[in-house]
Design an enzyme around this catalytic site. Structure first.
Site, mmCIF file in Angstrom:
data_model
loop_
_atom_site.group_PDB
_atom_site.id
_atom_site.type_symbol
_atom_site.label_atom_id
_atom_site.label_comp_id
_atom_site.label_asym_id
_atom_site.label_seq_id
_atom_site.Cartn_x
_atom_site.Cartn_y
_atom_site.Cartn_z
ATOM 1 N N LYS A 199 0.865 -1.183 0.000
ATOM 2 C CA LYS A 199 0.000 0.000 0.000
ATOM 3 C C LYS A 199 0.898 1.228 0.000
ATOM 4 O O LYS A 199 1.711 1.421 0.904
ATOM 5 C CB LYS A 199 -0.898 0.000 1.229
ATOM 6 C CG LYS A 199 -1.751 1.245 1.303
ATOM 7 C CD LYS A 199 -2.749 1.178 2.421
ATOM 8 C CE LYS A 199 -3.597 2.426 2.452
ATOM 9 N NZ LYS A 199 -4.609 2.375 3.501
ATOM 10 N N LYS A 253 -2.090 -1.438 -3.949
ATOM 11 C CA LYS A 253 -2.961 -0.268 -3.900
ATOM 12 C C LYS A 253 -2.138 1.003 -3.989
ATOM 13 O O LYS A 253 -1.127 1.078 -3.286
ATOM 14 C CB LYS A 253 -3.714 -0.326 -2.570
ATOM 15 C CG LYS A 253 -4.668 0.773 -2.334
ATOM 16 C CD LYS A 253 -5.227 0.622 -0.952
ATOM 17 C CE LYS A 253 -6.074 1.843 -0.660
ATOM 18 N NZ LYS A 253 -6.398 2.000 0.686
HETATM 19 C C1 PBG Z 1 -7.553 3.355 5.516
HETATM 20 C C2 PBG Z 1 -7.788 3.201 4.068
HETATM 21 C C3 PBG Z 1 -7.575 4.150 3.047
HETATM 22 C C4 PBG Z 1 -8.074 3.579 1.880
HETATM 23 C C5 PBG Z 1 -8.544 2.306 2.199
HETATM 24 N N1 PBG Z 1 -8.346 2.075 3.557
HETATM 25 C C6 PBG Z 1 -7.064 5.534 3.107
HETATM 26 C C7 PBG Z 1 -5.715 5.824 3.598
HETATM 27 O O1 PBG Z 1 -4.873 4.949 3.792
HETATM 28 O O2 PBG Z 1 -5.461 6.998 3.820
HETATM 29 C C8 PBG Z 1 -8.122 4.262 0.544
HETATM 30 C C9 PBG Z 1 -9.156 3.751 -0.401
HETATM 31 C C10 PBG Z 1 -9.475 4.658 -1.534
HETATM 32 O O3 PBG Z 1 -8.829 5.709 -1.748
HETATM 33 O O4 PBG Z 1 -10.419 4.323 -2.275
HETATM 34 N N2 PBG Z 1 -6.365 2.937 6.037
#
Ligand code: PBG
Length: 332
Positions: A199, A253
């Site tokens: 991520k 992601k």
């Molecule tokens: C929370 C989380 C996030 C997303 C999914 N879970 C945001 C972040 O890490 O700030 C992003 C999903 C999206 O942008 O569609 N940890």
């Protein structure tokens, strides 16, 4: 390689049937995961400015959406909470409330829709007053091991409420094994873990932060735990760790800008790799469609087909329900 004219690559592209026959990957409704944003209360549906077409639902309203999901054979939904500000605290303790929004929703969804998979997010950002995914020290840095202990509690209550897939999106070190051991301790041996293994600290999450009303300010970042977009060896290290720590599925992601990472993990590890076409990607495509710059169906279908080509086993996309409708329409 045979030379022209013996090999005319256009031959296989001449007819629709031949294009279908020669296609190397196929997008099916069973590849799709639909995220939903939840709010407390009943009969509520609120819009999200940066995500036109996406709503936050109270659980009773979500049921209508889940009926559709079930009919379309979408196997899994991901749920995210949007809380009132007064429930957000420095320690994010609402995230471990087994009577809170998410756990109550999981129980109700599984009662009504036992055949639909439910995935719950493990991270504290929708619950903290600072918007970070964990506990912060005086310097504002997220402290790893104390955070992991809370995440285990969060995963435990979600699994006990009936979540089928636990999805740690926090990027703390060592959280997959800690959560796996917690689940084993609870005899939750069938609960799957979808690790957000790679991520990235991405600007493409902006609209999501509005959707869950995250309090992360413009001056704060998640750079000390989410990955640097410049790296992919590191993604392989993260994914390898999570595989051995007990993850069942690995997530990359954001989505389209990171397909090289999907391909790399897919070819290096024999693990199911999933992709998340995140909120900013949705917003970009939707904005261009709404201004008639791009054609909706062709653009969205192509974007999801690309995930399959790169090697994704499945895709979390805000377009999932719409895409499933298009796929089934075509096949009828
Ligand atoms: C929370 C989380 C996030 C997303 C999914 N879970 C945001 C972040 O890490 O700030 C992003 C999903 C999206 O942008 O569609 N940890």
């Amino acid at each position: 390689m045979q030379q022209y004219p013996l090999y005319r690559p256009r031959r296989s592209r001449r007819w629709k049937w031949s294009r279908d026959l020669f296609s190397e990957s196929k997008l099916c409704t069973s590849d799709l995961i639909q995220p939903f944003f939840l709010v407390d209360g009943t009969n509520k549906e609120t819009s999200i400015g940066k995500m036109p077409g996406i709503q936050r639902y109270s659980v009773d309203r979500l049921f209508y959406k889940l009926e559709e999901v079930e009919k379309l054979n979408i196997p899994l939904v991901a749920i995210f909470p949007c809380l009132e500000d007064n429930l957000k605290t420095v320690d994010g303790k609402e995230g471990v409330n087994e009577k809170g929004l998410i756990c109550s929703a999981i129980r109700e969804i599984k009662k009504r829709f036992p055949g639909v998979g439910v995935m719950a997010d493990v991270a504290l950002d929708p619950y903290t007053s600072h918007g970070q995914d964990g506990l912060v020290n005086r310097d504002g840095n997220v402290i790893n091991d104390e955070t992991v202990r809370i995440l285990c509690k969060q995963a435990a209550i979600q699994a006990e409420a009936g979540a089928d897939v636990i999805a740690p999106s926090d990027m703390m070190d060592g959280r997959i094994i800690a959560i796996r051991e917690t689940l084993e301790g609870l005899k939750k041996t069938d609960t799957l873990i979808m690790s957000y293994a790679a991520k990235y600290a991405s600007a493409f999450y902006g609209p999501f932060r509005e959707a869950v009303s995250s309090k992360l300010g413009n001056k704060s970042s998640k750079n000390t735990y989410q990955m640097d977009p410049r790296n992919s060896d590191e993604a392989l290290r993260e994914a390898t760790l999570d595989t051995y720590e007990g993850a069942d599925m690995l997530l990359v992601k954001p989505g389209l800008p990171y397909l090289d990472v999907v391909y790399r993990l897919k070819t290096s590890l024999n693990m199911p790799i999933f992709s998340y076409q995140v909120s900013g990607e949705y917003a970009m495509i939707k904005a261009a469609i709404n201004q008639s710059m791009l054609d909706e169906k062709n653009t969205v279908m192509e974007s999801l087909a690309c995930f399959k080509r790169a090697g994704s086993t499945g895709i979390i996309s805000y377009f999932s329900t719409q895409v499933a409708r298009w796929i089934l329409d075509k096949e009828i």
